[in-house]
Motif scaffolding. Structure first.
Motif, PDB file in Angstrom:
ATOM      1  N   ARG A   1     -29.291  -1.444  -9.274  1.00  0.00           N
ATOM      2  CA  ARG A   1     -30.658  -1.701  -9.714  1.00  0.00           C
ATOM      3  C   ARG A   1     -31.657  -1.129  -8.715  1.00  0.00           C
ATOM      4  O   ARG A   1     -31.541  -1.359  -7.508  1.00  0.00           O
ATOM      5  N   ARG A   2     -32.651  -0.423  -9.218  1.00  0.00           N
ATOM      6  CA  ARG A   2     -33.770   0.063  -8.411  1.00  0.00           C
ATOM      7  C   ARG A   2     -35.053  -0.216  -9.190  1.00  0.00           C
ATOM      8  O   ARG A   2     -35.355   0.485 -10.149  1.00  0.00           O
ATOM      9  N   GLY A   3     -35.758  -1.244  -8.761  1.00  0.00           N
ATOM     10  CA  GLY A   3     -36.917  -1.675  -9.523  1.00  0.00           C
ATOM     11  C   GLY A   3     -36.462  -2.241 -10.862  1.00  0.00           C
ATOM     12  O   GLY A   3     -35.623  -3.129 -10.939  1.00  0.00           O
ATOM     13  N   ASP A   4     -37.014  -1.698 -11.942  1.00  0.00           N
ATOM     14  CA  ASP A   4     -36.599  -2.118 -13.277  1.00  0.00           C
ATOM     15  C   ASP A   4     -35.603  -1.141 -13.898  1.00  0.00           C
ATOM     16  O   ASP A   4     -35.214  -1.311 -15.066  1.00  0.00           O
ATOM     17  N   ASP A   5     -35.191  -0.115 -13.154  1.00  0.00           N
ATOM     18  CA  ASP A   5     -34.230   0.867 -13.664  1.00  0.00           C
ATOM     19  C   ASP A   5     -32.815   0.526 -13.214  1.00  0.00           C
ATOM     20  O   ASP A   5     -32.609  -0.078 -12.148  1.00  0.00           O
ATOM     21  N   LEU A   6     -31.838   0.920 -14.036  1.00  0.00           N
ATOM     22  CA  LEU A   6     -30.424   0.756 -13.712  1.00  0.00           C
ATOM     23  C   LEU A   6     -29.767   2.123 -13.603  1.00  0.00           C
ATOM     24  O   LEU A   6     -30.137   3.061 -14.325  1.00  0.00           O
ATOM     25  N   TYR A   7     -28.808   2.238 -12.698  1.00  0.00           N
ATOM     26  CA  TYR A   7     -28.081   3.479 -12.479  1.00  0.00           C
ATOM     27  C   TYR A   7     -26.582   3.199 -12.569  1.00  0.00           C
ATOM     28  O   TYR A   7     -26.107   2.167 -12.090  1.00  0.00           O
ATOM     29  N   THR A   8     -25.858   4.113 -13.176  1.00  0.00           N
ATOM     30  CA  THR A   8     -24.406   3.988 -13.259  1.00  0.00           C
ATOM     31  C   THR A   8     -23.774   5.375 -13.263  1.00  0.00           C
ATOM     32  O   THR A   8     -24.437   6.369 -13.585  1.00  0.00           O
ATOM     33  N   ASN A   9     -22.495   5.443 -12.883  1.00  0.00           N
ATOM     34  CA  ASN A   9     -21.729   6.690 -12.905  1.00  0.00           C
ATOM     35  C   ASN A   9     -20.593   6.579 -13.918  1.00  0.00           C
ATOM     36  O   ASN A   9     -19.961   5.527 -14.034  1.00  0.00           O
ATOM     37  N   VAL A  10     -20.353   7.658 -14.632  1.00  0.00           N
ATOM     38  CA  VAL A  10     -19.274   7.723 -15.617  1.00  0.00           C
ATOM     39  C   VAL A  10     -18.391   8.916 -15.284  1.00  0.00           C
ATOM     40  O   VAL A  10     -18.886  10.040 -15.124  1.00  0.00           O
TER      41      VAL A  10
END
Length: 358
Positions: free
Chosen positions: A253-262
């Protein structure tokens, strides 16, 4: 007779206005909660209404500032157990008496012009000492921060109990005049204390329910008024739970954004693919790639991030970065020739500074 009737009507009008002022505001109605509402229900309703009624979101409404102030006053009273008891018994005027040392309400209604309705002058209220605040970290999952949750916490709280004997209390510094001789006096400061019943603090188990609100951020605090360290001659401090977000296996989580790796196979990267990513609340995010995906390629899915704390209807984005799982093993000469024909590329190597000073 007409003059007498007008005078009577004037007195009745003044009395009605006075009674309306004495009745004060209906804090339960302002907060939109029943009189049997728990403290958590009051806090939840306040947070919801505060977001909706904030003057910055209602700039075209000239009464928004006043309504927001009324909301804050209602919350301040009903979220405090002692103030709420006084309000339930005596209304808002009872709170005024309590806060101002029980002065006559007629004095504040007609103005302080020395009419003597209350008899006796005002005394400046001495500031009460307060115990220390307690700050505790509360670890929560990203799922709880996404959807919201109630967490019950058991706290051992020191509670005052009667004890034998007396103790010195309400100590203060006063000016004392001492006679030194005929016609000679001296004024000096002296500490004066009262004798109060003795007390001791006994730890008792106390259940608290913390509401993890949707969209809360790491480091945000959730307060419990008067649940902190006690003070023998004053009010207890406050207890504040500091939200600590646990590390998540799939999302950052960074602020209101989400990050993921596939990670995908080389075949998926070349031929395209479809997949579903399970989200924090169980719904799935559908991903379609019908073109070549290179290592490090990114995809943005709007409105699939975290809900905004101030406005849950607004959500951040989900950013997906793709990694390629290259096949292992050796290729035959025929396989290499077939790949060269498919890709229609010649062997090429480029050497360059990829860091560029970083």
């Amino acid at each position: 007779m007409a003059a007498k009737g007008s005078s009577a009507l004037f007195v009745i009008t003044i009395f009605v206005i006075f009674m309306e002022i004495m009745a004060g505001r209906d804090f339960y109605k302002i907060l939109n909660v029943p009189k049997s509402a728990t403290t958590n229900q009051i806090k939840k309703s306040y947070r919801k209404l505060a977001k909706e009624m904030h003057p910055d979101k209602n700039k075209d409404d000239p009464d928004s500032e006043q309504r927001f102030q009324d909301l804050g006053a209602a919350y301040e009273v009903l979220s405090n157990e002692d103030k709420r008891k006084i309000y339930d018994k005596h209304g808002e005027e009872g709170l005024s008496k309590s806060d101002m040392g029980g002065h006559d309400p007629f004095a504040s209604f007609f103005g302080d012009f020395g009419f003597g309705f209350g008899g006796g002058g005002r005394q400046q209220e001495q500031e009460r000492p307060k115990g220390g605040d307690v700050v505790m970290d509360l670890e929560v999952t990203l799922e709880e921060l996404y959807s919201g949750n109630f967490i019950e916490v058991m706290r051992y709280k020191p509670v005052a109990k009667p004890a034998k004997g007396t103790r010195k209390c309400n100590c203060r510094t006063e000016m004392v005049t001492t006679q030194l001789g005929p016609g000679r006096f001296q004024m000096q400061q002296q500490q004066v204390c009262d004798d109060c019943p003795n007390i001791k603090f006994v730890p008792e188990e106390h259940a608290l329910e913390v509401e993890v609100e949707s969209g809360m951020r790491d480091g945000q605090e959730y307060p419990f008024v008067a649940e902190g360290e006690p003070h023998m001659d004053g009010d207890p401090g406050d207890l504040r739970f500091r939200i600590r977000q646990q590390k998540h296996a799939r999302f950052e989580r960074r602020g209101d954004d989400l990050y993921t790796n596939v990670t995908i196979t080389l075949l998926d990267a070349m031929a395209g693919f479809e997949m579903d990513i399970p989200h924090l609340d169980g719904h799935t995010v559908h991903v379609v790639r019908d073109k070549i995906t290179w290592p490090g390629a990114k995809m943005r899915k709007p409105n699939e991030g975290m809900p905004n704390y101030e406005n849950n209807n607004v959500r951040g984005s989900l950013y997906i970065t793709f990694d390629i799982d290259f096949p292992k093993g050796e290729l035959t000469a025929d396989d290499k020739a077939a790949l060269a024909k498919i890709f229609n590329q010649e062997s090429k190597q480029k050497i360059y500074n990829g860091l560029q000073g970083y």
